[in-house]
Design an enzyme around this catalytic site. Structure first.
Site, PDB file in Angstrom:
ATOM      1  N   SER B   8       0.835  -1.194   0.000  1.00 24.99           N
ATOM      2  CA  SER B   8       0.000   0.000   0.000  1.00 24.99           C
ATOM      3  C   SER B   8       0.869   1.244   0.000  1.00 24.99           C
ATOM      4  CB  SER B   8      -0.918   0.010   1.237  1.00 24.99           C
ATOM      5  OG  SER B   8      -1.548   1.278   1.364  1.00 24.99           O
ATOM      6  N   HIS B   9       0.335   2.350  -0.495  1.00 23.64           N
ATOM      7  CA  HIS B   9       1.023   3.633  -0.404  1.00 23.64           C
ATOM      8  C   HIS B   9       1.172   4.071   1.044  1.00 23.64           C
ATOM      9  CE1 HIS B   9       0.158   3.773  -4.656  1.00 23.64           C
ATOM     10  NE2 HIS B   9       0.851   4.894  -4.783  1.00 23.64           N
ATOM     11  N   SER B  10       0.278   3.609   1.893  1.00 21.16           N
ATOM     12  CA  SER B  10       0.268   4.032   3.293  1.00 21.16           C
ATOM     13  C   SER B  10       0.725   2.888   4.201  1.00 21.16           C
ATOM     14  CB  SER B  10      -1.153   4.456   3.676  1.00 21.16           C
ATOM     15  OG  SER B  10      -1.331   4.394   5.075  1.00 21.16           O
TER      16      SER B  10
END
Lengths: 132, 136
Positions: B8-10
Site C-alpha cells: 500500500s502507499h500508506s
C-alpha cells in the site's frame, strides 16, 4: 412424506434425528426445515438435499470472524452449501465464499436457511448448525 | 501454504489490512506488509526494495501472492519481482483483487491450504461480489 420411495429414507431419518435432538435440547436454536420447501434432489446425488434453519444469536450478528469459521467448516465438505437470510428475504449464497456469506447482512435474531446437496450433505448440515 | 504480501502507499493502511488478513488466516499463513516509503514511514508511496524485503520475509516454495492498493503500487511490485531470482519469481503472483476484500479472502483460503492460483482466483472473484447485494 409417508409415500416417499425407500431411497429417500435417509433424509426422513435425518429429520427425525433432528427432531430428537431438538426435543432433547441438543440442537440449540437450529430446527429442521420441511423438505417440501427444497428443490427436488438431483437424480444422481447420493443423498437428498438437506436443509435447516438457524437463528443468529451473536449480538454483533454474523461478522467476519464468525463467518470465517462458517467458511472453514463448510470447506471441509464436498457438498454444495448455500444460505439464505429468511429475515431479509434474500436469495441463497454460497457459504464457502466469505464475501458472499457476509452479503447476507445477518443481524442478531435473523433466521438463515442453510441448504446442502451432495454426498456429504447431511454431515455438512450437522457440522454447520452447531456453529450458530 | 502460500505467503501473502500487502502493498500500500500508506504504511498504516498496509498494517491495518495485514491485521485484518491475519485475523482471517490464523497463525499459519505468513503475511508481510510493504507500505510507505523507506526513508520516511509517514510519507505515502511504494518502494520496490521494501516490497522485495516483504516477499523474502514470507517466502515459501508454495508461492507468494501480492495484493496491491492502486496505481504505482502495481509498478513497484512488478519491479520487486524483476529483482527476484527466476526460480522465486515464477512462484510469485500479482493479484488483480481489490486490496481489502482480496486480502481477507486470500488469507482465509491460504489458511485452508489452497494453492497459489486457486487462492488468487477466489480473491479476484471479489471484483464481482458487491457488498450490498442480496439484501432485498
Amino acid at each position: 412424506m409417508e409415500n416417499r420411495p425407500s431411497h429417500t429414507f435417509p433424509q426422513k431419518e435425518s429429520l427425525e434425528e433432528h427432531e430428537r435432538r431438538s426435543q432433547s435440547g441438543e440442537s440449540g436454536n437450529a430446527r429442521p426445515c420441511p423438505s417440501d420447501s427444497q428443490p427436488a434432489p438431483a437424480n444422481n446425488s447420493h443423498q437428498p438435499a438437506q436443509s435447516v434453519v438457524v437463528t443468529i444469536t451473536d449480538p454483533r450478528g454474523l461478522h467476519l470472524r464468525s463467518g470465517r469459521d462458517v467458511v472453514r467448516t463448510a470447506s471441509q465438505f464436498q457438498a454444495r452449501i448455500t444460505a439464505a437470510n429468511l429475515s431479509r428475504n434474500s436469495s441463497a449464497v454460497d457459504i464457502k465464499s466469505i464475501l458472499q456469506l457476509v452479503q447476507l447482512q445477518a443481524r442478531q435474531g435473523h433466521e438463515l436457511q442453510l441448504a446442502a446437496s451432495g454426498p456429504d450433505a447431511e454431515a455438512a448440515i450437522e457440522a454447520l448448525r452447531s456453529l450458530f | 501454504m502460500i505467503g501473502l504480501v500487502i502493498v500500500s502507499h500508506s504504511a498504516k493502511l498496509a498494517e491495518g489490512v495485514r491485521e485484518l488478513a491475519a485475523q482471517m488466516a490464523g497463525d499459519e499463513v505468513g503475511i508481510s506488509q510493504a507500505g510507505g516509503l523507506p526513508d520516511d514511514a509517514q510519507a505515502l508511496g511504494t518502494d520496490a526494495f521494501k516490497i522485495l524485503s516483504a516477499i523474502e520475509e514470507v517466502w515459501c516454495e508454495d508461492g507468494v501472492l501480492l495484493l496491491m492498493d492502486v496505481g504505482s503500487s502495481v509498478m513497484s511490485a512488478e519491479i520487486a519481482l524483476e529483482m527476484l531470482p527466476e526460480q522465486q519469481r515464477r512462484k510469485c503472483k500479482l493479484s488483480n483483487a481489490p486490496l481489502v476484500e482480496g486480502a481477507i479472502v486470500a488469507a482465509l483460503h491460504a489458511s485452508l491450504g489452497e494453492p497459489l492460483q486457486s487462492v488468487n482466483a477466489v480473491a479476484e472473484a471479489a471484483l464481482s461480489t458487491p457488498k450490498l447485494a442480496n439484501t432485498g
